[in-house]
Design a protein around this motif. Structure first.
Motif, PDB file in Angstrom:
ATOM      1  N   VAL A 158      23.157  49.534   6.291  1.00 18.74           N
ATOM      2  CA  VAL A 158      23.127  50.831   5.612  1.00 18.74           C
ATOM      3  C   VAL A 158      22.292  50.758   4.336  1.00 18.74           C
ATOM      4  N   PHE A 159      22.561  49.757   3.496  1.00 21.85           N
ATOM      5  CA  PHE A 159      21.835  49.660   2.229  1.00 21.85           C
ATOM      6  C   PHE A 159      20.385  49.227   2.421  1.00 21.85           C
ATOM      7  N   ASP A 160      20.106  48.490   3.451  1.00 27.14           N
ATOM      8  CA  ASP A 160      18.716  48.136   3.783  1.00 27.14           C
ATOM      9  C   ASP A 160      17.918  49.401   4.069  1.00 27.14           C
ATOM     10  N   ARG A 161      18.478  50.263   4.924  1.00 25.91           N
ATOM     11  CA  ARG A 161      17.786  51.510   5.260  1.00 25.91           C
ATOM     12  C   ARG A 161      17.667  52.416   4.039  1.00 25.91           C
ATOM     13  N   LEU A 162      18.751  52.553   3.281  1.00 22.46           N
ATOM     14  CA  LEU A 162      18.725  53.427   2.109  1.00 22.46           C
ATOM     15  C   LEU A 162      17.706  52.960   1.082  1.00 22.46           C
ATOM     16  N   THR A 163      17.629  51.648   0.888  1.00 19.41           N
ATOM     17  CA  THR A 163      16.666  51.108  -0.080  1.00 19.41           C
ATOM     18  C   THR A 163      15.236  51.419   0.327  1.00 19.41           C
ATOM     19  N   ARG A 164      14.936  51.277   1.598  1.00 13.86           N
ATOM     20  CA  ARG A 164      13.579  51.557   2.080  1.00 13.86           C
ATOM     21  C   ARG A 164      13.260  53.044   1.938  1.00 13.86           C
ATOM     22  N   ILE A 165      14.257  53.909   2.191  1.00  9.32           N
ATOM     23  CA  ILE A 165      14.041  55.349   2.036  1.00  9.32           C
ATOM     24  C   ILE A 165      13.754  55.687   0.577  1.00  9.32           C
ATOM     25  N   VAL A 166      14.550  55.127  -0.330  1.00  5.88           N
ATOM     26  CA  VAL A 166      14.341  55.368  -1.759  1.00  5.88           C
ATOM     27  C   VAL A 166      12.965  54.874  -2.194  1.00  5.88           C
ATOM     28  N   ASN A 167      12.549  53.719  -1.703  1.00  5.85           N
ATOM     29  CA  ASN A 167      11.229  53.178  -2.043  1.00  5.85           C
ATOM     30  C   ASN A 167      10.113  54.115  -1.601  1.00  5.85           C
ATOM     31  N   ARG A 168      10.262  54.675  -0.389  1.00  2.00           N
ATOM     32  CA  ARG A 168       9.235  55.598   0.100  1.00  2.00           C
ATOM     33  C   ARG A 168       9.207  56.881  -0.724  1.00  2.00           C
ATOM     34  N   VAL A 169      10.387  57.387  -1.076  1.00  2.00           N
ATOM     35  CA  VAL A 169      10.464  58.638  -1.841  1.00  2.00           C
ATOM     36  C   VAL A 169       9.882  58.458  -3.241  1.00  2.00           C
ATOM     37  N   THR A 170      10.186  57.324  -3.861  1.00  2.00           N
ATOM     38  CA  THR A 170       9.726  57.078  -5.233  1.00  2.00           C
ATOM     39  C   THR A 170       8.311  56.511  -5.293  1.00  2.00           C
ATOM     40  N   GLY A 171       7.734  56.255  -4.127  1.00  2.00           N
ATOM     41  CA  GLY A 171       6.375  55.719  -4.108  1.00  2.00           C
ATOM     42  C   GLY A 171       6.305  54.237  -4.366  1.00  2.00           C
ATOM     43  N   GLY A 172       7.448  53.561  -4.376  1.00  2.00           N
ATOM     44  CA  GLY A 172       7.469  52.114  -4.574  1.00  2.00           C
ATOM     45  C   GLY A 172       7.276  51.392  -3.259  1.00  2.00           C
ATOM     46  N   ASP A 173       7.247  50.076  -3.344  1.00  2.00           N
ATOM     47  CA  ASP A 173       7.153  49.267  -2.138  1.00  2.00           C
ATOM     48  C   ASP A 173       8.091  48.086  -2.274  1.00  2.00           C
ATOM     49  N   SER A 174       8.246  47.387  -1.188  1.00  2.00           N
ATOM     50  CA  SER A 174       9.153  46.244  -1.192  1.00  2.00           C
ATOM     51  C   SER A 174       8.375  44.990  -1.552  1.00  2.00           C
ATOM     52  N   ALA A 175       8.257  44.744  -2.851  1.00  2.00           N
ATOM     53  CA  ALA A 175       7.482  43.585  -3.310  1.00  2.00           C
ATOM     54  C   ALA A 175       8.098  42.277  -2.851  1.00  2.00           C
ATOM     55  N   VAL A 176       9.401  42.302  -2.556  1.00  2.00           N
ATOM     56  CA  VAL A 176      10.068  41.070  -2.150  1.00  2.00           C
ATOM     57  C   VAL A 176       9.522  40.556  -0.828  1.00  2.00           C
ATOM     58  N   GLU A 177       8.902  41.437  -0.036  1.00  2.00           N
ATOM     59  CA  GLU A 177       8.367  41.021   1.257  1.00  2.00           C
ATOM     60  C   GLU A 177       6.923  40.567   1.161  1.00  2.00           C
ATOM     61  N   SER A 178       6.336  40.663  -0.020  1.00  2.00           N
ATOM     62  CA  SER A 178       4.984  40.156  -0.211  1.00  2.00           C
ATOM     63  C   SER A 178       5.054  38.749  -0.767  1.00  2.00           C
ATOM     64  N   THR A 179       3.874  38.108  -0.823  1.00  2.00           N
ATOM     65  CA  THR A 179       3.852  36.737  -1.295  1.00  2.00           C
ATOM     66  C   THR A 179       4.285  36.642  -2.741  1.00  2.00           C
ATOM     67  N   TYR A 180       5.022  35.606  -3.070  1.00  2.00           N
ATOM     68  CA  TYR A 180       5.522  35.430  -4.421  1.00  2.00           C
ATOM     69  C   TYR A 180       4.498  34.754  -5.320  1.00  2.00           C
ATOM     70  N   VAL A 181       3.470  34.168  -4.736  1.00  2.00           N
ATOM     71  CA  VAL A 181       2.453  33.479  -5.526  1.00  2.00           C
ATOM     72  C   VAL A 181       1.093  34.089  -5.217  1.00  2.00           C
ATOM     73  N   THR A 182       0.443  34.645  -6.216  1.00  3.10           N
ATOM     74  CA  THR A 182      -0.880  35.205  -6.060  1.00  3.10           C
ATOM     75  C   THR A 182      -1.900  34.253  -6.663  1.00  3.10           C
TER      76      THR A 182
END
Length: 443
Positions: A158-182
């Motif tokens: 439930v919270f996984d889905r809600l978090t992704r919905i909130v991210n899309r609405v606010t224009g954010g993204d899930s940085a945790v799924e990107s590489t941690y070292v640039t």
């Protein structure tokens, strides 16, 4: 709570309730420490270390890899578990304290008491431990975390889905799924490593050059046309050998009419062998080896692979009109990473005079100059070298002794050769200098 259950609790001795409550609080505190330390351990463990642990067959490594494959799901699991445990601790503490205090006092004491205990024993200490023992602790908590994911599965989903919905609405993204070292992170770590004494200045410069390698083009590393030593295909063998030895080069470009018609490369070893042959040829034409012709915009990492595959040591750089702009050797490409490789006759292209002053050849690139001074000179499409920068700023030919001031840095043209700037002295401002961004020229 059902009436009969409440009655049973009220009928229990106060001391027994207190002991039971303390035991429950300790269990919840351990769970809070578990989730907090798990977050640090799992998300501090680099992917390359996870891959290495899996290859080594470390116990729990496959579970760690599976959890890190879905980092957003893992984070939600940890956060849901940690918040449930902390809320439960606050509730139990409140109930426990009402046995001895008024309701208001119990709420106040539970709020601040649980907060202090959780910060110390549920957050600070466990996370410090996880930082110091990242790998072993990640392997230890991996399976309990997986069980927690199963136990909390409905809430996690439930919270996984809600978090992704909130991210899309606010224009954010899930940085945790990107590489941690640039790449920028690594550059900063390299600088930190030098500041901490882990690596020295030369190592830092080499590592920075490695990062620039893929962005460097042939035009930036080539020997320009004006500096090319070449021979005609009709040049006699003795003359060609003499040209090689005088220039200090083991191979030379060979042209037909002029440098715009380079037909290949001749090597000193072939020339000497041909000259000593019983039936020597009269010119270098019979000993020309094929070469490559590449655009000036070709990246040197691609060029290096191509030269290695074709087994050529020297290539010709041409512009969009087919005009010869320069030549690139394997040594030129290697110098991009290791720095300038000097012959006995060559002087240092960057000479450090003191803390504020360096002398550089006009052909030194802007990147190399920026490595040597603290003020960054701009890099543009119109120029790659410090001489090009000076010409770009002045808009005319300059004479020895002329000065250019940019961002507080004074550039003095020391020597020229006809239209070329050969040597430049760069003097940085003293710490009290206030010049910023302005440029002026003086004679």
């Amino acid at each position: 709570m059902p009436l009969h259950a409440t009655t049973m609790i009220q009928n229990l001795p106060t001391d027994l309730l207190a002991v039971a409550g303390v035991v429950v609080l300790l269990v919840l505190l351990v769970l809070s420490a578990f989730f907090s330390s798990s977050e640090i351990a799992m998300f501090s463990l680099a992917q390359h270390r996870i891959d290495a642990l899996v290859e080594e067959g470390a116990e729990g490594s496959t579970t760690v890899a599976a959890l890190k494959d879905r980092p957003h799901r893992l984070l939600i699991t940890i956060l849901v578990g940690n918040n449930l445990v902390n809320i439960a601790m606050s509730s139990v503490a409140t109930v426990l304290l009402t046995l001895y205090l008024s309701q208001g006092e119990a709420v106040f004491a539970a709020t601040f008491g649980v907060t202090a205990v959780v910060l110390l024993f549920g957050e600070s200490a466990p996370k410090s431990y996880a930082i110091e023992h990242t790998e072993p602790w990640a392997l230890t908590v991996a399976r309990p975390l997986k069980l927690s994911e199963y136990a909390l599965y409905p809430l996690v989903i439930v919270f996984d889905r809600l978090t992704r919905i909130v991210n899309r609405v606010t224009g954010g993204d899930s940085a945790v799924e990107s590489t941690y070292v640039t790449r920028e992170d690594i550059r900063e770590m390299i600088q930190t490593g030098e500041n901490e004494g882990v690596i020295d200045a030369d190592e830092r410069k080499m590592l920075r050059r490695v990062f620039r390698f893929a962005d460097t083009i042939a035009k930036e590393v080539m020997t320009p046309r004006l500096d090319i030593t070449a021979v005609s295909q009709t040049t006699p063998l003795d003359k060609a050998v003499e040209t090689c030895t005088e220039s200090g080069h083991s191979r030379l470009p060979v042209y037909r009419d002029d440098l715009d018609t380079i037909v290949g490369v001749v090597e000193l070893g072939d020339l000497i062998a041909a000259r000593n042959d019983a039936h020597p040829s009269t010119s270098v034409a019979d000993h020309v080896r094929d070469t490559l012709y590449v655009p000036e915009s070709k990246h040197v990492d691609e060029l290096f692979r191509e030269m290695r595959d074709e087994r050529v040591q020297q290539v010709v750089v041409v512009d969009e009109f087919g005009t010869t702009e320069g030549i690139v050797t394997t040594e030129d490409i290697v110098e991009v990473v290791v720095g300038e490789i000097l012959d006995e006759q060559e002087s240092e292209p960057v000479e450090v005079v003191d803390d504020q002053t360096v002398r550089v050849d006009g052909s030194v690139t802007i990147e190399a100059v920026n490595d040597a001074v603290s003020v960054d000179f701009p890099e543009g499409e119109e120029f790659e070298t410090i001489a090009g920068f000076i010409f770009n700023r002045t808009g005319r030919l300059v004479e020895p002794g002329e000065k250019l001031v940019y961002d507080g840095v004074e550039l003095t043209v020391e020597t020229t050769d006809d239209t070329r700037i050969e040597r430049v002295q760069i003097t940085e401002p003293r710490p009290t200098a206030t010049d910023a961004g302005s440029a002026s020229v003086s004679g």
